[in-house]
Design a protein around this motif. Structure first.
Motif, PDB file in Angstrom:
ATOM      1  N   GLY A  97      -0.593   5.055   9.607  1.00 23.43           N
ATOM      2  CA  GLY A  97      -1.730   5.114   8.714  1.00 23.43           C
ATOM      3  C   GLY A  97      -1.357   5.124   7.249  1.00 23.43           C
ATOM      4  O   GLY A  97      -2.238   5.005   6.389  1.00 23.43           O
ATOM      5  N   HIS A  99      -0.230   3.617   3.826  1.00 25.84           N
ATOM      6  CA  HIS A  99      -0.273   2.285   3.206  1.00 25.84           C
ATOM      7  C   HIS A  99       0.931   2.154   2.281  1.00 25.84           C
ATOM      8  O   HIS A  99       1.140   2.983   1.387  1.00 25.84           O
ATOM      9  CB  HIS A  99      -1.572   2.099   2.413  1.00 25.84           C
ATOM     10  N   PRO A 100       1.747   1.125   2.464  1.00 28.24           N
ATOM     11  CA  PRO A 100       2.994   1.019   1.686  1.00 28.24           C
ATOM     12  C   PRO A 100       2.795   0.884   0.189  1.00 28.24           C
ATOM     13  O   PRO A 100       3.689   1.236  -0.592  1.00 28.24           O
ATOM     14  CB  PRO A 100       3.673  -0.231   2.278  1.00 28.24           C
ATOM     15  N   ASP A 101       1.638   0.360  -0.243  1.00 26.99           N
ATOM     16  CA  ASP A 101       1.419   0.164  -1.676  1.00 26.99           C
ATOM     17  C   ASP A 101       0.807   1.377  -2.364  1.00 26.99           C
ATOM     18  O   ASP A 101       0.712   1.417  -3.592  1.00 26.99           O
ATOM     19  CB  ASP A 101       0.536  -1.060  -1.914  1.00 26.99           C
ATOM     20  N   PHE A 102       0.380   2.361  -1.600  1.00 23.49           N
ATOM     21  CA  PHE A 102      -0.163   3.581  -2.182  1.00 23.49           C
ATOM     22  C   PHE A 102       0.955   4.611  -2.333  1.00 23.49           C
ATOM     23  O   PHE A 102       1.964   4.571  -1.630  1.00 23.49           O
ATOM     24  CB  PHE A 102      -1.284   4.164  -1.320  1.00 23.49           C
ATOM     25  N   ASN A 107      -1.522   8.678  -0.118  1.00 19.89           N
ATOM     26  CA  ASN A 107      -1.477   8.644   1.341  1.00 19.89           C
ATOM     27  C   ASN A 107      -1.699  10.028   1.933  1.00 19.89           C
ATOM     28  O   ASN A 107      -2.312  10.163   2.999  1.00 19.89           O
ATOM     29  CB  ASN A 107      -0.138   8.075   1.815  1.00 19.89           C
ATOM     30  N   ARG A 144       6.377   2.254   0.004  1.00 19.81           N
ATOM     31  CA  ARG A 144       7.296   1.186   0.394  1.00 19.81           C
ATOM     32  C   ARG A 144       8.730   1.448  -0.072  1.00 19.81           C
ATOM     33  O   ARG A 144       9.668   0.844   0.443  1.00 19.81           O
ATOM     34  CB  ARG A 144       6.806  -0.166  -0.132  1.00 19.81           C
TER      35      ARG A 144
END
Length: 407
Positions: A97, A99-102, A107, A144
């Protein structure tokens, strides 16, 4: 207080012979099934009582992760049902769940909301989450750029920011460093003392045996066995060594404990005893007393190379000390059928007061995964008492000399 009740749970996936079979099943008249069912789990039933800690083990592909997804509701069952009472926190797939860009902070807010917390609660708990995760400025960096261990730190910190009624933990903790694993398990133990119900999936024998009241073995999508953690872990290790059930045997000792014995039987322990300094058999030993572990091995077939090992374990099944004649550079070559070999291991009993057991292994190298002639758990049980030493805490007698200097 939280409880988990699993009733006749099963999960099957449809398998189609071709990619067109699925479309044909949907659109062609007659509703004739064009698939086969591949059962991943079948007839799983168990109950985890409020405040109980249960460990779930099994080889890769046994269905552990699927079972957890069914329990937490991320996958729907084909048969059966799951009932859970109380607030649930689950740590399944690492960073699921996220998100790599957040950022880690963003998160954490989203993950907390998925766990039923309000945004206000999450912001109030954020200092504790940051302190427990210990990733510093990375908390405001995109996920990320995180390592898998950093993701696990944030995910665990969020999932356990509030004490849940039920905590479900998959193998995710295994990717963390040793320091954070100790820190995480200390939080789990603290939750347990406060009444949290725990379902833990791990291949870590010590984790299962030190934290859990009971263990369950999942094998081939079915619940193969459940019982005390030490008994289940011994059986699981024997299954790994054998790869098939044919030579794994369960014996009940005179004390009522279940002993796991595996191996080909080409060599076996004919006798085992703990001897005092006078050569007499003893079952109770004083801390620090000199003892000899005498093991008599009988070969029923020619053994090209024979190694004997032993492991001393505490009452929870955790290893205290182990060695073998391969590590001691004392293997025996060309042992004849019918030959008896007597081994004597002499050492001071530098263990703390408590109950201990000895497991033996007769193999050809330093591991039982090559030629397992016999692996025998609970081959011997003995008790250590402290009759002459000053009181000390712990499982080892490491009495220091003390030097104190004052100006």
């Amino acid at each position: 207080m939280g409880a988990i009740v699993v009733s006749n749970l099963g999960k099957a996936y449809r398998q189609y012979p071709t990619r067109w079979s699925r479309l044909a099943e949907w659109v062609l008249p007659g509703n004739r099934p064009r698939h086969k069912l591949k059962w991943v789990l079948r007839e799983i039933s168990f109950t985890v009582a409020p405040g109980e800690a249960v460990g779930l083990i099994g080889i890769n592909g046994a269905g552990k992760s699927t079972l957890l997804k069914l329990i937490t509701g991320t996958t729907q069952p084909t048969t059966g049902s799951v009932f859970m009472e109380g607030r649930v926190a689950a740590l399944l797939e690492l960073g699921m769940g996220f998100h790599p860009d957040f950022t880690g902070r963003q998160n954490a807010v989203m993950a907390g909301q998925l766990l039923g917390m309000t945004v206000e609660e999450i912001h109030a708990l954020m200092p504790d989450i940051e302190a427990f995760a210990e990733i510093g400025d990375y908390m405001d960096q995109p996920v990320r750029v995180y390592s898998s261990g950093m993701q696990m730190r944030v995910a665990f910190a969020v999932a356990t920011a509030r004490r849940p009624d039920i905590l479900i933990v998959d193998e995710a903790l295994s990717v963390g460093d040793a320091y954070f694993q100790h820190k995480s398990f200390e939080r789990i133990r603290a939750f347990r003392r406060q009444g949290t119900t725990l379902l833990l999936v791990s291949h870590d024998k010590q984790a299962i045996q030190s934290v859990c009241d009971r263990a369950m073995l999942l094998d081939g999508g079915r619940l193969a066995m459940e019982g005390p953690p030490e008994q289940i872990m011994d059986y699981y290790n024997a299954l790994i060594a054998e790869r098939e059930n044919a030579t794994v045997r369960l014996n009940t000792t005179g004390e009522g404990k279940v002993q796991t014995v595996s191996g080909t039987g080409e060599a076996t322990v004919a006798d085992i005893a703990l001897l005092d300094e006078h050569g007499e058999r003893v079952e109770v030993v004083d801390v620090g007393a000199p003892v000899t572990l005498r093991v008599t091995v009988r070969a029923s077939a020619p053994i090209p190379r024979m190694v004997l090992g032993y492991m001393i374990k505490n009452r929870l099944g955790q290893p205290m000390y182990g060695t073998n004649t391969h590590l001691k550079a004392l293997p025996l070559d060309d042992v004849a059928a019918g030959e008896e070999v007597v081994y004597r291991f002499a050492f001071p009993m530098n263990l703390g007061a408590g109950s201990y057991s000895v497991a033996t292994a007769i193999v050809s190298t330093d591991t039982h995964l090559v030629n397992n002639y016999e692996w025998r758990d609970l081959a011997l049980v003995f008790t250590v008492v402290n009759m002459r030493r000053p009181h000390f805490e712990g499982s080892a007698w490491l009495d220091p000399t003390v030097d104190i200097q004052r100006p």
